[in-house]
Design an enzyme around this catalytic site. Structure first.
Site, PDB file in Angstrom:
ATOM      1  CB  CYS A 102     -53.853   7.482 -76.498  1.00  0.00           C
ATOM      2  SG  CYS A 102     -54.102   9.209 -76.766  1.00  0.00           S
ATOM      3  CD  GLU A 159     -44.724  -3.644 -81.161  1.00  0.00           C
ATOM      4  OE1 GLU A 159     -44.221  -4.156 -82.155  1.00  0.00           O
ATOM      5  OE2 GLU A 159     -45.915  -3.308 -81.115  1.00  0.00           O
ATOM      6  CB  SER A 171     -46.033  10.417 -76.892  1.00  0.00           C
ATOM      7  OG  SER A 171     -46.042   9.759 -75.640  1.00  0.00           O
ATOM      8  CD  GLU A 180     -49.256  11.602 -74.744  1.00  0.00           C
ATOM      9  OE1 GLU A 180     -49.229  10.440 -75.173  1.00  0.00           O
ATOM     10  OE2 GLU A 180     -50.243  12.351 -74.899  1.00  0.00           O
ATOM     11  CD  GLU A 212     -53.177   0.125 -78.395  1.00  0.00           C
ATOM     12  OE1 GLU A 212     -52.484   1.135 -78.312  1.00  0.00           O
ATOM     13  OE2 GLU A 212     -54.328   0.043 -77.902  1.00  0.00           O
ATOM     14  CB  CYS A 264     -62.538   7.543 -78.558  1.00  0.00           C
ATOM     15  SG  CYS A 264     -60.750   7.622 -78.604  1.00  0.00           S
ATOM     16  CD  GLU A 314     -42.731  10.864 -74.640  1.00  0.00           C
ATOM     17  OE1 GLU A 314     -43.854  10.402 -74.304  1.00  0.00           O
ATOM     18  OE2 GLU A 314     -42.128  10.514 -75.664  1.00  0.00           O
ATOM     19  CE  LYS A 338     -57.439   2.149 -77.797  1.00  0.00           C
ATOM     20  NZ  LYS A 338     -56.129   2.574 -77.260  1.00  0.00           N
TER      21      LYS A 338
END
Lengths: 576, 164, 545
Positions: free
Chosen positions: A300, A367, A320, A280, A362, A504, A283, A359
């Protein structure tokens, strides 16, 4: 502050003017029971469990809402008060499914605790159970309106704290139910799957989708090589599942416990958190140098991703492209690690221990199969892991501290602080500064981005360029930042967004209760973990270096691009 | 009156939704306009379908959940298509003691449906409601906006027939 | 101004509308024109006279002759006989059940003898669609007078009058205005609560239909008194005619500068907007009304803070009932002392009651506070029809209590009815004769609250459900003595624990039936007998004892 004197249960009590009876009583050590009350939320006063007698008032008053006054005389325990509380509880119980033994919230349910505390032993009222089918459409959460007491805490969370606006009271009177509009399942709503509602819920009306069976099955399968990763935030929270005080650092016990459950390797998501900083960070540098889309948002937090996909699809190019640490870990485990160990990736089963319900969503995104398989096979929230450890009879507190396995268990303090709001930003700035200037950062601790303020800002000068950063946590704050960016009014290079308040450590899969006071103690602990680490900067993680040398080549290289980066989906503002 | 939105011809449907958008636009600068908007939308479509409430949500910048939560709170709003005519029978005490029960039975007999139901031909819906404020002529019903008072079961066939 | 030798007033209230008043009025106009009397006789649509049961009602002035139940077919005779030949049409004259002879004129009627018309001063007298007629009766002079006073003086006068809120709670109006005045803040609101939902109550509707300007004038006075420049009238969606009349009245008042900028050159600005409800009884509760007016679910707010501090859109707000407001102009013009000559010491003034149920004269009456139930039922209401016996009266609507014959002599005001275990409430009086089953009626009350609970707080949401279930069980023959005890226990909690008055009063009507008619309950639960034969699941007849 001006004070008043009042009498509660015959005792003289001093309280600040404007305080509620509940606050005054609790400060004086007088415990008034509550149900809809939540310390971080607006007073709702709808459950009426906290009613007390106030001299001169014909009706009882809700202690959570009624302000104290000079000379007020309050009785919290009169026969009338006790009868009212018990009757209200009996009324709730008459329509609440008697499934405590099968309920995810068994033994951690405010209704159950209250019924025990107030001595509800009889069931005088007719059982008029609500006829609702549980909503299991979401991969992250299960909503069972039959267990809902309509306290509306989840409504405030969903509407105000998160600004998502899926859950709201529907219908009227005895038919009132908290649900998404038009009978949609959560999957067909704009739900971010953050699970903050499940933290707010006093009962089992909203709980995480349970993956424990799936994991037990894998652990019992001799053909499977079962690998586990632990998210940064879980090392300061899972102790609470075993009665330890909030803020207990239990990294070593967590590793030991997972080994005892039978995982073949115990690795750490912190490793891929360090890797995330490398990817990141590069990036960001690339976007700044090459005039790419700025500001760049962190990527994230999967609840945040789902939110921006629904609400601000025009800002997806600002995200990102880095996968989250969980998904980077999965992809590397089934490629790099499998190759290194000579294991067929088809036989590897990756479990993540996460603070997060999103999560789960996710891990199931189409993907997230760049390894050729589902990169992550099962996601356990902190609460589910607690359940598995209890089922296994593991005495958590007495476990020895053990170390993570190599190689994917090596990490830095920068990775640990991913668990708190501002942590990704701080970790990134530590690395960016040193990589770009070649000079060591004098003070590693960038306190401007720490803490529970909703939106925080920082500016760091790097080689003459002032890098402007913003940090937001909680989706209502994310929304504010997105609106600024949309209007072109955000003068930032880099914005960290964490879906959940506090980051988190306050995730929707964390132990219950999770309150702001508890969040703060967990945050303090995570910075302690950072301070205790021998290495505190991601770019100094030796295994990350080895990984680039042996496998990935360089940050943003071809392999990285393939395994560690992803793309996003523009979703409907009005699905369903 | 209320034809399900998806049963309209595409042109008509588009036209109706444009009318909905216009209604929202007319009210959007008024504080607290949601009830007035919903009333107008129901006037246009006969009920409050999801597609129309999405336009309301968008136009008033309110989450769809809140729009829906408000729409389901009030008895004069319908979120599903109802019969061409809605019969609202007052079941409050003044009408009850003057024979509302018998009037209800006559309605059930004539229509073949119970409260909360719609006739299969889509002509009628029957609702029980609280006081409609014409207690001086109890028992009373409302058919759409028209009130009928001093009813006996014998009145019902004639009243219904006048809608044919 | 034109002078007519006769005025024919046709009630245009909703109740008479349901009985064909429009056709009668049109026929009258045609007939009068046809006979060439158009220059001499004027036909006027007015608000409700009150004798709703007798509609359509027509009063012909100057004599004040009252004709009832007139049809289109009667019109030629009425015009020919009364207006041309000066002979009354005997067969259409109103007959009081207590007297064999037909009553000739309005002032002679027993029905009106005990009535004092303050609130209803213009209802049935003026054309509600004509601001000129309102002004002709002295309308808007109170506003002019108030604007010449200091706001504090206006408040002092309202306080001195002793006027108490007519919506049901009986809070002193002047005090409320004073709180509103003293509340800090630049923007304040006046709200008129016209969300009349209490079963058996239709007084506000008839006031608004009959005299809409009285309410507008009072709201402007309230605005001046508290420092508000904007008012809202929140009215239930079912009241179509009231809404139309109000909208028209507001237009007229704006046109004459009685609403809008710089009223009477005082520098005071005030305007009014009508907002329409969508079907929820709870919105009659003032804070639920604010929520609804703000476009939200009509769920009551926590108090304190009170509306005068934090009200509509978070601003200090004075909210008054329609009837309360209609009292304001006469208090300003005639003074507090005059007002105090009416009614009782603690509750001065009059009260508008709506009489419904088993009573000869159903309709709207206005009487001094403190009148007894007996006077209302037998002297004004004409007693119980069809030879049946009085069984009970429910005062104050469905949220009020049921009083048996033994309590017929209780003077009716806020305090004395409350002391008798009931409530004055909205002024609804539902009279029931001995053919009605007390448990069946209680079930009807319970069903109302089940249907109308907003669902926000648990003791009301769940309590109204269980209360209905318990009473319903008794009417179905499954009730037990334990159920009666449980009703009492549940009621004790519901009286004191819910968030708003809806839940707190829900058990009252049921508990009063249980208190005064326990034997009838016991017949249901012990002997499975419904003495009146209403509950079909049970045997008819009298209990074994």
């Amino acid at each position: 502050m001006s004070m008043v004197t009042l009498t509660i249960d015959g005792r003289e009590v001093r309280a600040a003017k404007g305080a509620t009876i509940l606050e005054a009583a609790r400060a004086a050590g007088i415990n008034i029971p509550t149900l809809c009350y939540h310390p971080d939320q607006e007073v709702k006063a709808v459950c009426r469990i906290c009613v007390v007698e106030v001299k001169g008032s014909r009706t009882l008053q809700a202690a959570c809402a009624f302000p104290v006054a000079e000379g007020m005389v309050v009785n919290t325990q009169s026969p009338q008060v006790r009868e009212a509380r018990r009757t209200i509880l009996e009324l709730i119980v008459a329509r609440h499914p008697l499934e405590c033994l099968q309920c995810a919230r068994n033994l951690n349910c405010e209704l159950q605790t209250l019924a025990a505390q107030l001595g509800v032993r009889e069931a005088p009222f007719a059982r008029l159970e609500k006829q609702y089918v549980p909503d299991t459409s979401s991969p992250s959460l299960v909503r069972d309106p039959a267990k809902c007491v309509v306290c509306r805490r989840c409504v405030e969370t969903c509407q105000q704290v998160q600004g998502v606006g899926v859950l709201f009271p529907i219908n009227r009177g005895a038919d009132t139910v908290v649900a998404p509009p038009f009978d949609h399942g959560l999957l067909d709503a704009v739900c971010a799957m953050c699970g903050q509602c499940s933290l707010a819920c006093p009962t089992g009306a909203i709980v995480e989708q349970d993956h424990t069976r799936l994991v037990w099955q894998a652990l019992g399968d001799p053909r499977k090589h079962v690998v586990v990763q632990t998210a940064p935030a879980t090392r300061v929270t899972i102790g609470e599942e075993f009665g330890m005080p909030p803020g207990s650092i239990i990294t070593g016990q967590l590793v030991a416990a997972l080994r005892r459950l039978g995982f073949d390797r115990v690795f750490d998501t912190d490793f891929t958190a360090d890797l995330t900083i490398m990817e990141e960070g590069h990036e960001l540098i690339k976007r700044v140098k090459e005039g790419g889309r700025l500001p760049m948002f962190t990527s994230c937090s999967p609840g945040w991703i789902k939110f921006i996909e629904h609400f601000f699809p025009e800002l997806l190019p600002n995200l990102s492209t880095c996968k989250s640490p969980q998904q980077m870990f999965g992809a590397l485990t089934k490629t790099y690690y499998a190759e290194k160990q000579g294991i067929d990736p088809a036989d590897i089963f990756v479990v993540s221990i996460m603070p997060c319900t999103a999560k789960k969503f996710e891990a199931g995104r189409p993907e997230m199969t760049d390894s050729g398989f589902a990169d992550v096979d099962a996601v356990l929230t902190s609460r589910e892991l607690g359940r598995m450890l209890r089922e296994a009879g593991i005495d958590f507190a007495s476990l020895p501290e053990e170390d993570y396995d190599l190689p994917l268990g090596i990490s830095t303090g920068a990775a640990a602080i991913f668990g708190a709001t501002g942590g990704v930003m701080e970790a990134a700035l530590r690395t960016a500064y040193e990589v770009l200037t070649g000079r060591p950062l004098e003070n590693l601790e960038i306190t401007a981005v720490r803490g529970l303020d909703g939106i925080k800002e920082a500016a760091v000068e790097v080689n003459g360029l002032v890098v402007k950063a913003a940090v937001g946590h909680g989706l209502a704050n994310a929304k504010k930042l997105c609106e600024l960016v949309s209007r072109g009014q955000a003068d930032y290079h880099f914005i960290e967004i964490m879906c959940c308040p506090g980051g988190c450590i306050g995730g929707g899969g964390q132990p219950i209760p999770t309150t702001n006071a508890i969040r703060q103690r967990r945050i303090d602990a995570i910075y302690q973990v950072d301070r205790d680490m021998p290495i505190r900067k991601s770019h100094e993680n030796p295994v990350v270096r080895t990984l680039y040398e042996e496998f990935l080549g360089k940050p943003l290289g071809e392999k990285s691009h393939h395994l560690l980066h992803t793309h996003y989906v523009a979703r409907q503002r009005y699905p369903g | 009156m209320a034809v399900a939105l998806d049963k309209l011809s595409p042109d008509l449907r588009e036209q109706r939704l444009r009318e909905v958008e216009a209604a929202v636009a007319r009210h959007r600068d008024k504080p607290g306009a949601l009830l007035a908007v919903l009333k107008e939308v129901q006037g246009i479509l006969g009920y409050l379908p999801e597609e129309a409430l999405k336009k309301v949500s968008q136009g008033l910048e309110l989450p769809l959940s809140q729009v829906y939560g408000v729409a389901t709170f009030y008895t004069l709003f319908n979120t599903r298509p109802r019969g061409q005519h809605i019969i609202r029978l007052c079941e409050s005490a003044p009408c009850h003691v003057q024979g509302a029960r018998e009037v209800l039975e006559a309605l059930k007999r004539e229509l073949g449906i119970g409260p909360g139901e719609d006739t299969p031909d889509g002509k009628w819906s029957l609702e029980l409601v609280s006081c409609i404020g014409v207690c001086g002529v109890a028992p009373a019903i409302m058919i759409d906006d028209q009130v009928y008072g001093n009813l006996t079961p014998d009145c019902i066939p004639g009243i219904l027939a006048s809608y044919r | 101004m034109r002078f007519y030798r006769a005025h024919v007033l046709v009630c245009a209230g909703t109740n008479c509308s349901l009985k064909g008043n429009r056709a009668v009025r049109e026929a009258l106009i045609r007939e009068i024109e046809g006979k060439g009397l158009g220059e001499e006789v004027k036909v006027i649509e007015t608000g409700c006279f009150g004798l709703c049961e007798q509609g359509p009602t027509i009063v012909i002035y100057p004599e004040g002759v009252l004709y009832c139940r007139a049809t289109v077919e009667d019109v030629p005779e009425l015009v020919d006989s009364h207006l041309l030949k000066g002979r009354r049409v005997e067969r259409l004259l109103y007959r009081e059940p207590t007297r064999p002879v037909a009553v000739q004129t309005v002032p002679e009627l027993d029905y009106f003898k005990k009535q004092v018309r303050v609130v209803l001063r213009n209802c049935g007298i003026i054309d509600p669609d004509s601001i000129e007629e309102y002004i002709g009766q002295g309308g808007y002079t109170a506003l002019a007078k108030a604007l010449a006073m200091k706001p504090e003086e206006v408040i002092a006068q309202v306080k001195a009058s002793g006027l108490r809120g007519r919506g049901g709670a009986g809070f002193p109006t002047g005090l409320k205005w004073e709180f509103g005045r003293k509340a800090p803040g630049g923007v304040k609101y006046v709200v008129c609560n016209a969300d009349e939902g209490e079963p058996g109550t239709f007084k506000d509707r008839l006031i608004l239909e009959g005299d809409p300007h009285a309410v507008l004038e009072a709201m402007a006075i309230a605005g001046w008194a508290i420092g508000a420049n904007y008012g809202y009238i929140y009215i239930r969606g079912e009241y179509q005619l009231s809404i139309q009349r109000l909208e028209r009245a507001i237009e007229q008042a704006r046109r004459l500068g009685l609403l809008g900028q710089n009223i009477f050159n005082s520098g005071f600005n005030f305007d009014v907007e009508v907002r329409i409800g969508a079907g929820a009884y709870v919105c009659g509760e003032e804070t639920a009304l604010f929520e609804s007016l703000e476009g939200k679910r009509g769920e009551p707010r926590i108090k304190p803070p009170y509306p005068t501090d934090v009200g509509l859109f978070g601003k200090p707000t004075v909210i008054n009932n329609v009837e309360t407001l209609a009292n304001i102009p006469p208090i300003i013009t005639r003074g507090a002392e005059w007002f105090r000559t009416l009614g009782t010491e603690k509750c001065p003034g009059t009260k508008v009651f709506t009489l419904t149920g088993d009573i000869v004269n159903e309709g709207l009456i206005e009487v001094p506070m403190g009148i007894t139930l007996r006077e209302v039922v037998y002297e004004i209401g004409g007693g119980i029809p069809n030879g049946h016996k009085f069984k009970m009266a429910q005062t104050g609507g469905t949220s009020g209590g049921c009083l048996p014959e033994a309590l017929l002599d209780v003077p009716m005001d806020y305090d004395q009815l409350a002391a008798a275990g009931s409530a004055l409430g909205s002024g609804a009086l539902l009279i029931m004769d001995d053919t009605h089953c007390i448990v069946d009626v209680a079930r009807c009350f319970a069903r109302f609250f089940l249907h109308e609970s907003c669902g926000q707080c648990i003791p009301c949401r769940e309590g109204t459900l269980q209360l209905y279930h318990l009473v319903d069980g008794i009417t179905r023959g499954t009730g037990t003595r334990q159920d009666l005890e449980l009703i009492e226990r549940l009621s004790r909690t519901m009286y004191v624990a819910p968030l708003c008055p809806l839940g707190q009063t829900a058990p009252l009507p049921i508990m009063t039936t249980l208190k005064y008619f326990k034997d009838e309950y016991l017949a249901h639960v012990d002997s499975r007998v419904c003495p009146t034969g209403t509950c079909r699941a049970l045997a008819t007849g009298h209990a074994a004892d």
